[in-house]
Design a protein around this motif. Structure first.
Motif, PDB file in Angstrom:
ATOM      1  N   ASP A 282     -18.647-106.487  64.919  1.00 32.36           N
ATOM      2  CA  ASP A 282     -17.405-107.261  64.915  1.00 32.36           C
ATOM      3  C   ASP A 282     -17.325-108.272  66.051  1.00 32.36           C
ATOM      4  N   HIS A 283     -18.381-108.384  66.864  1.00 30.74           N
ATOM      5  CA  HIS A 283     -18.376-109.362  67.950  1.00 30.74           C
ATOM      6  C   HIS A 283     -19.503-110.371  67.744  1.00 30.74           C
ATOM      7  N   HIS A 284     -19.186-111.628  67.973  1.00 26.55           N
ATOM      8  CA  HIS A 284     -20.131-112.711  67.695  1.00 26.55           C
ATOM      9  C   HIS A 284     -21.428-112.613  68.490  1.00 26.55           C
ATOM     10  N   ALA A 285     -21.373-112.168  69.745  1.00 25.39           N
ATOM     11  CA  ALA A 285     -22.588-112.117  70.564  1.00 25.39           C
ATOM     12  C   ALA A 285     -23.582-111.109  70.013  1.00 25.39           C
ATOM     13  N   VAL A 286     -23.074-110.007  69.502  1.00 25.97           N
ATOM     14  CA  VAL A 286     -23.953-108.975  68.948  1.00 25.97           C
ATOM     15  C   VAL A 286     -24.565-109.459  67.637  1.00 25.97           C
ATOM     16  N   ARG A 287     -23.747-110.047  66.773  1.00 26.15           N
ATOM     17  CA  ARG A 287     -24.263-110.572  65.500  1.00 26.15           C
ATOM     18  C   ARG A 287     -25.336-111.618  65.748  1.00 26.15           C
ATOM     19  N   ARG A 288     -25.057-112.498  66.686  1.00 24.81           N
ATOM     20  CA  ARG A 288     -25.991-113.571  67.006  1.00 24.81           C
ATOM     21  C   ARG A 288     -27.324-113.018  67.485  1.00 24.81           C
ATOM     22  N   ASN A 289     -27.283-112.100  68.442  1.00 24.68           N
ATOM     23  CA  ASN A 289     -28.524-111.560  68.999  1.00 24.68           C
ATOM     24  C   ASN A 289     -29.327-110.802  67.951  1.00 24.68           C
ATOM     25  N   ALA A 290     -28.624-110.034  67.110  1.00 21.33           N
ATOM     26  CA  ALA A 290     -29.318-109.285  66.067  1.00 21.33           C
ATOM     27  C   ALA A 290     -29.982-110.232  65.075  1.00 21.33           C
ATOM     28  N   ALA A 291     -29.291-111.300  64.704  1.00 22.49           N
ATOM     29  CA  ALA A 291     -29.854-112.253  63.749  1.00 22.49           C
ATOM     30  C   ALA A 291     -31.099-112.933  64.314  1.00 22.49           C
ATOM     31  N   ILE A 292     -31.066-113.300  65.591  1.00 19.11           N
ATOM     32  CA  ILE A 292     -32.218-113.941  66.220  1.00 19.11           C
ATOM     33  C   ILE A 292     -33.426-113.013  66.213  1.00 19.11           C
ATOM     34  N   SER A 293     -33.198-111.775  66.591  1.00 17.14           N
ATOM     35  CA  SER A 293     -34.293-110.812  66.637  1.00 17.14           C
ATOM     36  C   SER A 293     -34.871-110.570  65.246  1.00 17.14           C
ATOM     37  N   LEU A 294     -34.006-110.422  64.261  1.00 15.71           N
ATOM     38  CA  LEU A 294     -34.484-110.166  62.902  1.00 15.71           C
ATOM     39  C   LEU A 294     -35.200-111.379  62.318  1.00 15.71           C
ATOM     40  N   PHE A 295     -34.763-112.582  62.678  1.00 15.12           N
ATOM     41  CA  PHE A 295     -35.450-113.779  62.190  1.00 15.12           C
ATOM     42  C   PHE A 295     -36.878-113.825  62.725  1.00 15.12           C
ATOM     43  N   LYS A 296     -37.073-113.409  63.962  1.00 14.59           N
ATOM     44  CA  LYS A 296     -38.421-113.399  64.523  1.00 14.59           C
ATOM     45  C   LYS A 296     -39.313-112.411  63.778  1.00 14.59           C
ATOM     46  N   LEU A 297     -38.710-111.362  63.258  1.00 17.35           N
ATOM     47  CA  LEU A 297     -39.467-110.367  62.515  1.00 17.35           C
ATOM     48  C   LEU A 297     -39.708-110.778  61.065  1.00 17.35           C
ATOM     49  N   ARG A 298     -38.719-111.395  60.443  1.00 12.39           N
ATOM     50  CA  ARG A 298     -38.744-111.573  58.999  1.00 12.39           C
ATOM     51  C   ARG A 298     -38.938-113.016  58.532  1.00 12.39           C
ATOM     52  N   GLY A 299     -38.722-113.973  59.411  1.00 11.02           N
ATOM     53  CA  GLY A 299     -38.884-115.357  59.019  1.00 11.02           C
ATOM     54  C   GLY A 299     -38.000-115.743  57.846  1.00 11.02           C
ATOM     55  N   GLU A 300     -38.586-116.369  56.846  1.00  8.09           N
ATOM     56  CA  GLU A 300     -37.823-116.871  55.704  1.00  8.09           C
ATOM     57  C   GLU A 300     -37.151-115.771  54.895  1.00  8.09           C
ATOM     58  N   ALA A 301     -37.590-114.545  55.058  1.00  5.32           N
ATOM     59  CA  ALA A 301     -36.941-113.434  54.365  1.00  5.32           C
ATOM     60  C   ALA A 301     -35.502-113.241  54.850  1.00  5.32           C
ATOM     61  N   MET A 302     -35.150-113.887  55.942  1.00  7.81           N
ATOM     62  CA  MET A 302     -33.774-113.828  56.451  1.00  7.81           C
ATOM     63  C   MET A 302     -32.897-114.921  55.854  1.00  7.81           C
ATOM     64  N   ALA A 303     -33.406-115.682  54.922  1.00  6.99           N
ATOM     65  CA  ALA A 303     -32.699-116.859  54.419  1.00  6.99           C
ATOM     66  C   ALA A 303     -31.292-116.540  53.922  1.00  6.99           C
ATOM     67  N   ASP A 304     -31.166-115.544  53.050  1.00  5.42           N
ATOM     68  CA  ASP A 304     -29.850-115.227  52.491  1.00  5.42           C
ATOM     69  C   ASP A 304     -28.873-114.799  53.579  1.00  5.42           C
ATOM     70  N   ARG A 305     -29.378-114.024  54.524  1.00 10.80           N
ATOM     71  CA  ARG A 305     -28.492-113.556  55.603  1.00 10.80           C
ATOM     72  C   ARG A 305     -28.060-114.731  56.480  1.00 10.80           C
ATOM     73  N   LEU A 306     -28.972-115.657  56.752  1.00 13.27           N
ATOM     74  CA  LEU A 306     -28.622-116.817  57.565  1.00 13.27           C
ATOM     75  C   LEU A 306     -27.603-117.704  56.851  1.00 13.27           C
ATOM     76  N   LEU A 307     -27.734-117.814  55.542  1.00 17.66           N
ATOM     77  CA  LEU A 307     -26.753-118.591  54.793  1.00 17.66           C
ATOM     78  C   LEU A 307     -25.366-117.957  54.912  1.00 17.66           C
ATOM     79  N   GLU A 308     -25.317-116.633  54.880  1.00 15.86           N
ATOM     80  CA  GLU A 308     -24.040-115.938  55.058  1.00 15.86           C
ATOM     81  C   GLU A 308     -23.484-116.193  56.457  1.00 15.86           C
ATOM     82  N   LEU A 309     -24.346-116.076  57.456  1.00 18.17           N
ATOM     83  CA  LEU A 309     -23.901-116.250  58.838  1.00 18.17           C
ATOM     84  C   LEU A 309     -23.487-117.689  59.124  1.00 18.17           C
TER      85      LEU A 309
END
Length: 284
Positions: free
Chosen positions: A177-204
């Motif tokens: 529920d806090h933007h800093a946590v969502r942001r950090n988690a998304a960055i870390s997961l993007f480094k792991l998953r690359g384009e597989a994060m596309a749908d989640r990034l569109l949501e964010l």
């Protein structure tokens, strides 16, 4: 685990594992341009920034010079002091001490039990520098901390220690529920998953937080799809300047190259207007 990178991505990911990642630095804002000519041009509507409430002692808490050379035993004693400012300074200073059981025990205790949120945040940051299995275990526990900046720092700790092994843990807070946590988690997961994060990034990219939208737009520059480009074009009209600027730059990126270079930019120490570690911005 799915990686969306092209040739050379695996080698680059290994490089990222070996060095602290500047992309997790909150001072680094991909939407801030270099075309600011006057103070009136600077946007200051950053979330959760509080100015003018810290005492002089609190403002100096991140300065470890007063305890430089005190030695491990003295710093550990300060970590149990009654003054939270002394405890914060000691926690940060212990980051540079040699790894030892006493240091790990002291920082782990402070990170999980100290009543002061800043002490807990600084302690998990320092603990991560020692990169032990216990460091990761403490960080996992802190993903449930009451304070959002402690949770945000815990994500960084897991990313630095072993993001592959803790992908599932990081995934659990991508909807925090806090933007800093969502942001950090998304960055870390993007480094792991690359384009597989596309749908989640569109949501964010629709997130209520401009900080999250900003970084979602930045990472969409690494997604080679019409949906990503269409969303970025829409974001160029975002009411937040930093988001619009980020979207414009992301549209110019070459996706595969972007993914390979993500996290390799120079770690500058720019703070956004009104931001600093003592205004509760984690040192990520």
């Amino acid at each position: 685990m799915t990686c969306g990178g092209g040739e050379g991505d695996d080698e680059f990911e290994k490089h990222l594992e070996e060095e602290p990642d500047p992309q997790l630095d909150p001072a680094k804002s991909p939407g801030i341009g270099s075309d600011i000519e006057a103070l009136a041009d600077i946007e200051v509507s950053r979330e959760d920034v509080t100015i003018g409430e810290a005492s002089p002692a609190e403002l100096a808490a991140a300065d470890t010079e007063p305890v430089a050379g005190d030695g491990t035993a003295s710093l550990l004693a300060d970590l149990d002091a009654g003054d939270p400012v002394d405890r914060r300074r000691a926690a940060l200073a212990l980051k540079d001490e040699a790894t030892a059981d006493a240091v790990i025990d002291g920082l782990a205790r402070a990170a999980t039990r100290d009543p002061d949120a800043d002490v807990r945040q600084f302690a998990v940051e320092a603990l991560t520098a020692h990169e032990t299995e216990r460091s990761a275990a403490v960080a996992v526990a802190l993903l449930d901390d009451d304070d959002p900046w402690v949770r945000a720092e815990a994500v960084v700790a897991l990313d630095n220690v072993d993001r592959d092994a803790h992908e599932g843990d990081i995934e659990t807070v991508v909807d925090d529920d806090h933007h800093a946590v969502r942001r950090n988690a998304a960055i870390s997961l993007f480094k792991l998953r690359g384009e597989a994060m596309a749908d989640r990034l569109l949501e964010l990219s629709h997130d209520e937080s401009e900080r999250v939208r900003e970084w979602a737009a930045h990472m969409l520059g690494g997604v080679d799809s019409d949906a990503a480009r269409d969303r970025l074009r829409t974001l160029t009209d975002d009411p937040a300047t930093v988001v619009a600027q980020t979207a414009e730059r992301a549209l110019e990126a070459e996706p595969a190259r972007f993914r390979r270079q993500f996290g390799a930019l120079e770690n500058d120490a720019r703070l956004l207007p009104g931001e600093d570690r003592l205004n509760r911005m984690p040192d990520l």
